[in-house]
Design a protein around this motif. Sequence first.
Motif, PDB file in Angstrom:
ATOM      1  N   SER A 126       0.839  -1.197   0.000  1.00  0.00           N
ATOM      2  CA  SER A 126       0.000   0.000   0.000  1.00  0.00           C
ATOM      3  C   SER A 126       0.872   1.243   0.000  1.00  0.00           C
ATOM      4  O   SER A 126       2.078   1.189   0.271  1.00  0.00           O
ATOM      5  N   HIS A 127       0.256   2.403  -0.287  1.00  0.00           N
ATOM      6  CA  HIS A 127       1.002   3.656  -0.436  1.00  0.00           C
ATOM      7  C   HIS A 127       1.795   4.027   0.814  1.00  0.00           C
ATOM      8  O   HIS A 127       2.862   4.640   0.718  1.00  0.00           O
ATOM      9  N   ASP A 128       1.293   3.643   1.996  1.00  0.00           N
ATOM     10  CA  ASP A 128       1.964   3.996   3.249  1.00  0.00           C
ATOM     11  C   ASP A 128       2.826   2.859   3.797  1.00  0.00           C
ATOM     12  O   ASP A 128       3.426   2.980   4.870  1.00  0.00           O
ATOM     13  N   GLY A 129       2.883   1.748   3.087  1.00  0.00           N
ATOM     14  CA  GLY A 129       3.738   0.643   3.498  1.00  0.00           C
ATOM     15  C   GLY A 129       3.217  -0.175   4.660  1.00  0.00           C
ATOM     16  O   GLY A 129       3.927  -1.045   5.165  1.00  0.00           O
ATOM     17  N   MET A 163      -3.009  -6.559 -10.165  1.00  0.00           N
ATOM     18  CA  MET A 163      -3.513  -5.986  -8.922  1.00  0.00           C
ATOM     19  C   MET A 163      -2.616  -4.822  -8.524  1.00  0.00           C
ATOM     20  O   MET A 163      -1.397  -4.888  -8.671  1.00  0.00           O
ATOM     21  N   THR A 164      -3.215  -3.735  -8.010  1.00  0.00           N
ATOM     22  CA  THR A 164      -2.419  -2.581  -7.600  1.00  0.00           C
ATOM     23  C   THR A 164      -3.182  -1.754  -6.567  1.00  0.00           C
ATOM     24  O   THR A 164      -4.417  -1.791  -6.504  1.00  0.00           O
ATOM     25  N   TRP A 165      -2.443  -1.014  -5.754  1.00  0.00           N
ATOM     26  CA  TRP A 165      -3.027  -0.135  -4.742  1.00  0.00           C
ATOM     27  C   TRP A 165      -3.188   1.291  -5.281  1.00  0.00           C
ATOM     28  O   TRP A 165      -2.435   1.738  -6.147  1.00  0.00           O
ATOM     29  N   HIS A 166      -4.146   1.997  -4.701  1.00  0.00           N
ATOM     30  CA  HIS A 166      -4.324   3.434  -4.932  1.00  0.00           C
ATOM     31  C   HIS A 166      -3.110   4.187  -4.376  1.00  0.00           C
ATOM     32  O   HIS A 166      -2.474   3.740  -3.420  1.00  0.00           O
ATOM     33  N   HIS A 167      -2.808   5.349  -4.956  1.00  0.00           N
ATOM     34  CA  HIS A 167      -1.622   6.115  -4.551  1.00  0.00           C
ATOM     35  C   HIS A 167      -1.773   6.810  -3.198  1.00  0.00           C
ATOM     36  O   HIS A 167      -0.766   7.219  -2.604  1.00  0.00           O
ATOM     37  N   GLY A 168      -3.025   6.951  -2.709  1.00  0.00           N
ATOM     38  CA  GLY A 168      -3.186   7.706  -1.470  1.00  0.00           C
ATOM     39  C   GLY A 168      -4.166   7.126  -0.475  1.00  0.00           C
ATOM     40  O   GLY A 168      -4.466   7.770   0.542  1.00  0.00           O
ATOM     41  N   SER A 169      -4.707   5.934  -0.738  1.00  0.00           N
ATOM     42  CA  SER A 169      -5.669   5.334   0.195  1.00  0.00           C
ATOM     43  C   SER A 169      -5.594   3.817   0.083  1.00  0.00           C
ATOM     44  O   SER A 169      -4.956   3.274  -0.813  1.00  0.00           O
ATOM     45  N   HIS A 170      -6.266   3.152   1.015  1.00  0.00           N
ATOM     46  CA  HIS A 170      -6.260   1.692   1.027  1.00  0.00           C
ATOM     47  C   HIS A 170      -7.364   1.141   0.119  1.00  0.00           C
ATOM     48  O   HIS A 170      -8.246   0.408   0.554  1.00  0.00           O
ATOM     49  N   VAL A 171      -7.272   1.518  -1.144  1.00  0.00           N
ATOM     50  CA  VAL A 171      -8.186   1.042  -2.168  1.00  0.00           C
ATOM     51  C   VAL A 171      -7.395   0.158  -3.117  1.00  0.00           C
ATOM     52  O   VAL A 171      -6.345   0.554  -3.626  1.00  0.00           O
ATOM     53  N   LEU A 172      -7.910  -1.034  -3.350  1.00  0.00           N
ATOM     54  CA  LEU A 172      -7.220  -2.037  -4.162  1.00  0.00           C
ATOM     55  C   LEU A 172      -7.983  -2.229  -5.467  1.00  0.00           C
ATOM     56  O   LEU A 172      -9.216  -2.322  -5.478  1.00  0.00           O
ATOM     57  N   LEU A 173      -7.242  -2.303  -6.572  1.00  0.00           N
ATOM     58  CA  LEU A 173      -7.817  -2.461  -7.903  1.00  0.00           C
ATOM     59  C   LEU A 173      -7.232  -3.721  -8.527  1.00  0.00           C
ATOM     60  O   LEU A 173      -6.031  -3.973  -8.422  1.00  0.00           O
ATOM     61  N   ALA A 174      -8.063  -4.525  -9.199  1.00  0.00           N
ATOM     62  CA  ALA A 174      -7.576  -5.773  -9.793  1.00  0.00           C
ATOM     63  C   ALA A 174      -8.369  -6.099 -11.043  1.00  0.00           C
ATOM     64  O   ALA A 174      -9.559  -5.778 -11.155  1.00  0.00           O
ATOM     65  N   GLY A 175      -7.697  -6.768 -12.004  1.00  0.00           N
ATOM     66  CA  GLY A 175      -8.341  -7.176 -13.242  1.00  0.00           C
ATOM     67  C   GLY A 175      -8.261  -8.679 -13.418  1.00  0.00           C
ATOM     68  O   GLY A 175      -7.364  -9.339 -12.891  1.00  0.00           O
ATOM     69  N   THR A 176      -9.211  -9.249 -14.174  1.00  0.00           N
ATOM     70  CA  THR A 176      -9.298 -10.693 -14.331  1.00  0.00           C
ATOM     71  C   THR A 176      -9.144 -11.122 -15.793  1.00  0.00           C
ATOM     72  O   THR A 176      -9.285 -10.317 -16.722  1.00  0.00           O
TER      73      THR A 176
END
Length: 357
Positions: A126-129, A163-176
């Motif tokens: 995540s952005h904050d580690g 799969m990847t995290w948002h640059h400023g929040s704990h939002v996760l994005l993923a594709g199938t």
Amino acid sequence: MKMNTPPVSPDPVMEGENEDIDIGDIEEVIELDDNTDLNEAADRLIGPSEDEQIGDSEEAESNTDMAALIFSKHKGSVFTCCISPTGSIAASGGEDDLAYVWDIISGNIIFTCTGHKDSVTQVCFSHDGTLLATGDYGGYIQVWKLATSTKIWEFEIGDLGWMTWHHGSHVLLAGTEEGEIWMWLVPQGNTRTFPSFGTASQCGTFMQDGKRGASGYEDGSVRVFDLKSGQVLQQWGGETTQAGSVVSLATHKDNTLVIAGSIDGSARLLNTNNGKVSRHVLAQGCGSSQLAWHPSEPILFSAGLDGVSRSYDARSGEPLAKYSGHSQSVLALDIARDGSVLLSSSDDGTVRVFKLT
């Protein structure tokens, strides 16, 4: 006279016949007989040509292990790797259905992420580690809290493409592989899905503004979409962007440019403001599995299927440096936030740490 019989010696009465020969001047003695291949003997005497010497030198360079550290705890291919925002911790996932979190200086394992039943193909901090997401090919995703080395969230979707995290929040994005894109707020679990376009979503990322996402597809198309409304804002067809499927996307810090790479090593720079394809940036003849921007310089890094990672000037496409050491294809790479380290994982079962500064 047989064809490979050496010629008759010249007249022994000749000038300088009494000069002594220093045995130290003789580099090699080649004894000739009826079975001697004269062409081979001549090659040994003459030595390699200048072009051959250059080729040998380049091959030797590509085989030189430039890594500052080698992590070799995985069994089988290592499909994914990443560096924490602090730059002190790395994570990797592989064919052994495991993900490891480890110290990037010593290589010591901090903890092991278990529970996956398929190859771990995605790891990201995540952005904050504070959090690490791990995902396997079967679509099982786990999120771990680094401070306690414990799992805090899980979810299962179809076959996972990226799969990847948002640059400023704990939002996760993923594709199938089915083409759907999922978005979650972690650990609360709020979920949103974006529809499939009938082709596998093979790579994706958040744009730098955090309000848009981008995905590259198996049919060669790239789409930028609004995360709130789901509306597709820009789209490039396969013929416009790539000759083949798009396997890597990376966004530039200017929030405008996206680099889209295909498995054959070609890449194009896409402008999300006006929709134009700016130019062909580079062509890595050996093929490439991933592209990444330098965090502060106009430099692109490419993971080569020949086992070598390379950097290029993004403005001219000129090659800058090579990072060798892997014996098989590089499958993933990551760059530290301060630009000091390159991390790469490979089919050879290792993760290598390279110093950039």
